[in-house]
Design a protein around this motif. Structure first.
Motif, PDB file in Angstrom:
ATOM      1  N   ALA A   1      -7.936  -6.319  -0.085  1.00 54.65           N
ATOM      2  CA  ALA A   1      -6.860  -6.956  -0.258  1.00 54.65           C
ATOM      3  C   ALA A   1      -5.508  -6.407  -0.082  1.00 54.65           C
ATOM      4  O   ALA A   1      -4.292  -6.749   0.267  1.00 54.65           O
ATOM      5  CB  ALA A   1      -6.937  -7.241  -1.983  1.00 54.65           C
ATOM      6  N   ALA A   2      -5.462  -5.061  -0.395  1.00 53.56           N
ATOM      7  CA  ALA A   2      -4.323  -3.971  -0.280  1.00 53.56           C
ATOM      8  C   ALA A   2      -4.086  -4.180   1.283  1.00 53.56           C
ATOM      9  O   ALA A   2      -2.888  -4.207   1.635  1.00 53.56           O
ATOM     10  CB  ALA A   2      -4.760  -2.646  -0.629  1.00 53.56           C
ATOM     11  N   VAL A   3      -4.964  -3.900   2.121  1.00 57.87           N
ATOM     12  CA  VAL A   3      -4.820  -3.955   3.636  1.00 57.87           C
ATOM     13  C   VAL A   3      -4.237  -5.267   4.001  1.00 57.87           C
ATOM     14  O   VAL A   3      -3.275  -5.367   4.995  1.00 57.87           O
ATOM     15  CB  VAL A   3      -6.005  -3.573   4.556  1.00 57.87           C
ATOM     16  N   HIS A   4      -4.826  -6.503   3.738  1.00 54.88           N
ATOM     17  CA  HIS A   4      -4.555  -7.675   4.167  1.00 54.88           C
ATOM     18  C   HIS A   4      -2.938  -7.935   3.633  1.00 54.88           C
ATOM     19  O   HIS A   4      -2.209  -8.585   4.355  1.00 54.88           O
ATOM     20  CB  HIS A   4      -5.396  -8.802   3.472  1.00 54.88           C
ATOM     21  N   ARG A   5      -2.672  -7.614   2.339  1.00 59.06           N
ATOM     22  CA  ARG A   5      -1.218  -7.761   1.771  1.00 59.06           C
ATOM     23  C   ARG A   5      -0.339  -6.739   2.250  1.00 59.06           C
ATOM     24  O   ARG A   5       0.880  -7.269   2.666  1.00 59.06           O
ATOM     25  CB  ARG A   5      -1.308  -7.790   0.106  1.00 59.06           C
ATOM     26  N   TRP A   6      -0.532  -5.706   2.468  1.00 52.38           N
ATOM     27  CA  TRP A   6       0.610  -4.710   2.932  1.00 52.38           C
ATOM     28  C   TRP A   6       0.495  -4.098   4.067  1.00 52.38           C
ATOM     29  O   TRP A   6       1.360  -3.371   4.577  1.00 52.38           O
ATOM     30  CB  TRP A   6       0.740  -3.574   1.723  1.00 52.38           C
ATOM     31  N   GLY A   7      -0.753  -4.224   4.760  1.00 47.45           N
ATOM     32  CA  GLY A   7      -0.931  -3.731   6.094  1.00 47.45           C
ATOM     33  C   GLY A   7      -0.020  -4.454   7.389  1.00 47.45           C
ATOM     34  O   GLY A   7       0.415  -5.467   7.204  1.00 47.45           O
ATOM     35  N   THR A   8       0.248  -3.821   8.272  1.00 45.93           N
ATOM     36  CA  THR A   8       0.869  -4.283   9.481  1.00 45.93           C
ATOM     37  C   THR A   8      -0.105  -5.382  10.084  1.00 45.93           C
ATOM     38  O   THR A   8      -1.245  -5.186  10.150  1.00 45.93           O
ATOM     39  CB  THR A   8       1.430  -3.470  10.239  1.00 45.93           C
ATOM     40  N   ALA A   9       0.478  -6.182  10.985  1.00 46.43           N
ATOM     41  CA  ALA A   9      -0.422  -7.229  11.809  1.00 46.43           C
ATOM     42  C   ALA A   9      -1.323  -6.086  12.506  1.00 46.43           C
ATOM     43  O   ALA A   9      -2.637  -6.734  12.544  1.00 46.43           O
ATOM     44  CB  ALA A   9       0.333  -7.805  12.706  1.00 46.43           C
ATOM     45  N   ALA A  10      -0.862  -5.167  13.343  1.00 47.82           N
ATOM     46  CA  ALA A  10      -1.976  -4.421  13.972  1.00 47.82           C
ATOM     47  C   ALA A  10      -3.005  -3.840  13.060  1.00 47.82           C
ATOM     48  O   ALA A  10      -4.281  -3.617  13.397  1.00 47.82           O
ATOM     49  CB  ALA A  10      -1.278  -3.175  14.709  1.00 47.82           C
ATOM     50  N   GLN A  11      -2.774  -3.148  11.718  1.00 44.66           N
ATOM     51  CA  GLN A  11      -3.562  -2.649  10.733  1.00 44.66           C
ATOM     52  C   GLN A  11      -4.580  -3.666  10.569  1.00 44.66           C
ATOM     53  O   GLN A  11      -5.733  -3.340  10.413  1.00 44.66           O
ATOM     54  CB  GLN A  11      -2.786  -1.923   9.611  1.00 44.66           C
ATOM     55  N   ARG A  12      -4.051  -5.021   9.967  1.00 50.43           N
ATOM     56  CA  ARG A  12      -5.195  -5.853   9.682  1.00 50.43           C
ATOM     57  C   ARG A  12      -5.858  -6.370  10.598  1.00 50.43           C
ATOM     58  O   ARG A  12      -7.323  -6.539  10.443  1.00 50.43           O
ATOM     59  CB  ARG A  12      -4.192  -7.267   9.269  1.00 50.43           C
ATOM     60  N   GLN A  13      -5.593  -6.521  11.912  1.00 44.88           N
ATOM     61  CA  GLN A  13      -6.446  -6.832  13.055  1.00 44.88           C
ATOM     62  C   GLN A  13      -7.658  -5.602  13.347  1.00 44.88           C
ATOM     63  O   GLN A  13      -8.522  -5.808  13.468  1.00 44.88           O
ATOM     64  CB  GLN A  13      -5.975  -6.893  14.400  1.00 44.88           C
ATOM     65  N   SER A  14      -7.070  -4.214  13.127  1.00 48.58           N
ATOM     66  CA  SER A  14      -7.950  -3.194  13.438  1.00 48.58           C
ATOM     67  C   SER A  14      -8.823  -2.934  12.191  1.00 48.58           C
ATOM     68  O   SER A  14     -10.212  -2.701  12.515  1.00 48.58           O
ATOM     69  CB  SER A  14      -7.109  -1.918  13.408  1.00 48.58           C
ATOM     70  N   TRP A  15      -8.490  -3.130  11.000  1.00 50.20           N
ATOM     71  CA  TRP A  15      -9.452  -2.766   9.927  1.00 50.20           C
ATOM     72  C   TRP A  15     -10.265  -3.847   9.303  1.00 50.20           C
ATOM     73  O   TRP A  15     -11.147  -3.652   8.839  1.00 50.20           O
ATOM     74  CB  TRP A  15      -8.503  -2.038   8.793  1.00 50.20           C
ATOM     75  N   LEU A  16      -9.523  -4.953   9.096  1.00 49.07           N
ATOM     76  CA  LEU A  16     -10.095  -6.063   8.210  1.00 49.07           C
ATOM     77  C   LEU A  16     -11.639  -6.696   8.833  1.00 49.07           C
ATOM     78  O   LEU A  16     -12.426  -6.560   8.136  1.00 49.07           O
ATOM     79  CB  LEU A  16      -9.216  -7.021   7.771  1.00 49.07           C
ATOM     80  N   PRO A  17     -11.698  -6.821  10.198  1.00 53.62           N
ATOM     81  CA  PRO A  17     -13.039  -7.386  10.605  1.00 53.62           C
ATOM     82  C   PRO A  17     -14.078  -6.246  10.379  1.00 53.62           C
ATOM     83  O   PRO A  17     -15.207  -6.610  10.070  1.00 53.62           O
ATOM     84  CB  PRO A  17     -12.795  -7.465  12.170  1.00 53.62           C
TER      85      PRO A  17
END
Length: 383
Positions: free
Chosen positions: A92-108
């Motif tokens: 939730a923290a990464v999805h809400r406050w991460g950058t687009a690149a961070q979301r793409q890198s970490w969430l999957p």
């Protein structure tokens, strides 16, 4: 054990996992915790990315579906429920406050279980008051250096990456720290009162070097935004997990008093026993109703959702503690074994009441809401 049927049919993978947890949860609690292959089974069942958007490889589940799944887990094993909670908090923290690149890198990777997340905020001198954290996150030479000590990290013994709250020059911030980075030290916790299967650890950071692009959110937003989002998600799943604990204990207590006899009279023939079950039922139903309300507000993105979630977590943790206590009492000697289900839930429920501080912390937040709702003219200086 009877798992409370509170939602749609379970997936085969989740049904298999729950069946295994039913058989092995007490052994996990008494031994070294959830085996790593159980964590893999949880990932396969979709639990580690349950509400991560489908675009990032998650299940895209809404707040109520997450709650229902969490209650199912809570009725079987609080430590397995905690795995879903901590994964969801970091997601939730990464999805809400991460950058687009961070979301793409970490969430999957987080959603698939390829990377197991831990949440490292609490310190020896900063529990309820996280603004007092002393861990340092210092930019240097194009990277950041992390130094400090965190305690009670759920699945800290196994986590591949840790979302760490610390103090940066611009204010509190958070950073994803690979757990295998040089300077990271893990100290397994083996004597916890509850959640003994959740592989808890105290973790030290000795000038750990982390890429600058691992910082999540801008400096100054670490507690109020990034950690705030994580904690709100955590309260939601803890609340539903406590509902599962309360309902699981209620089912066990009812079954026991129907079977157990004192001479020619079943325990259920005693008015005081039936009254105890009635109280337990009302507590569990009340907690579930507040969780349902909070989930509906979360899904509609209502501004009252955060307060409703605090209320649900408070009520559900209180209910789980009371119902598990009464269940141990009704079971008598059968409920007094350290690793029996009722005794395990009794210990776990107390931990749920302690998380984020004493009950009075939640009561104060709820009381402030009451003042603002019913006496909005009152200001802090006029109380």
């Amino acid at each position: 054990m009877t798992v409370i049927d509170s939602g749609p049919d379970l997936s085969p993978d989740l049904s298999t996992l729950l069946a295994r947890a039913t058989a092995e949860a007490s052994a996990w609690d008494a031994g070294t915790g959830l085996p790593r292959d159980v964590i893999g089974e949880a990932a396969k069942a979709g639990l580690l990315g349950l509400d991560v958007p489908v675009a990032y490889g998650g299940g895209g589940a809404g707040a109520r579906a997450v709650g229902q799944a969490t209650a199912q887990l809570g009725a079987v094993c609080s430590s397995l429920r905690a795995l879903l909670t901590v994964s969801g908090m970091v997601n939730a923290a990464v999805h809400r406050w991460g950058t687009a690149a961070q979301r793409q890198s970490w969430l999957p990777r987080l959603a698939s279980g390829d990377v197991l997340a831990g949440f490292a905020a609490t310190e020896p001198g900063a529990g309820t008051e996280l603004a007092a954290v002393a861990t340092r996150i210092e930019p240097r030479d194009g990277e950041v250096r992390v130094s400090g000590h965190k305690v009670w990290v759920t699945f800290g013994q196994d986590a591949d990456v840790l979302l760490v709250l610390g103090r940066a020059p611009g204010g509190l911030t958070t950073v994803l720290v690979p757990a295998d980075a040089p300077g990271v030290r893990r100290e397994p916790v083996t004597d916890a009162l509850g959640l003994r299967g959740a592989r808890l650890a105290h973790i030290g950071f000795d000038d750990v070097r982390v890429p600058a692009d691992h910082v999540i959110g801008p400096p100054g937003f670490g507690l109020t935004h990034t950690v705030g989002t994580a904690l709100d998600h955590g309260r939601h799943t803890v609340a539903w997990g406590c509902v599962g604990m309360a309902e699981g204990c209620l089912a066990e207590a009812a079954g026991h008093v129907a079977r157990r006899r004192q001479g020619d009279t079943p325990l259920s023939g005693h008015a005081t026993v039936r009254a105890a079950l009635g109280r337990a039922h009302v507590r569990a139903e009340g907690a579930r109703s507040l969780c349902e309300r909070a989930a509906a507000l979360r899904e509609s993105k209502d501004r009252q959702a955060i307060t409703a979630t605090i209320m649900a977590k408070y009520a559900a943790a209180t209910a789980a503690a009371a119902v598990s206590r009464d269940t141990v009492q009704l079971l008598g000697a059968a409920g007094c074994t350290t690793n029996g289900r009722a005794g395990r839930f009794f210990r776990d429920a107390k931990i749920m009441q302690i998380i984020e501080g004493a009950d009075e912390v939640a009561e104060l937040a709820i009381g402030d809401r009451v003042i603002s709702q019913y006496a909005p003219h009152v200001r802090d200086g006029q109380r």
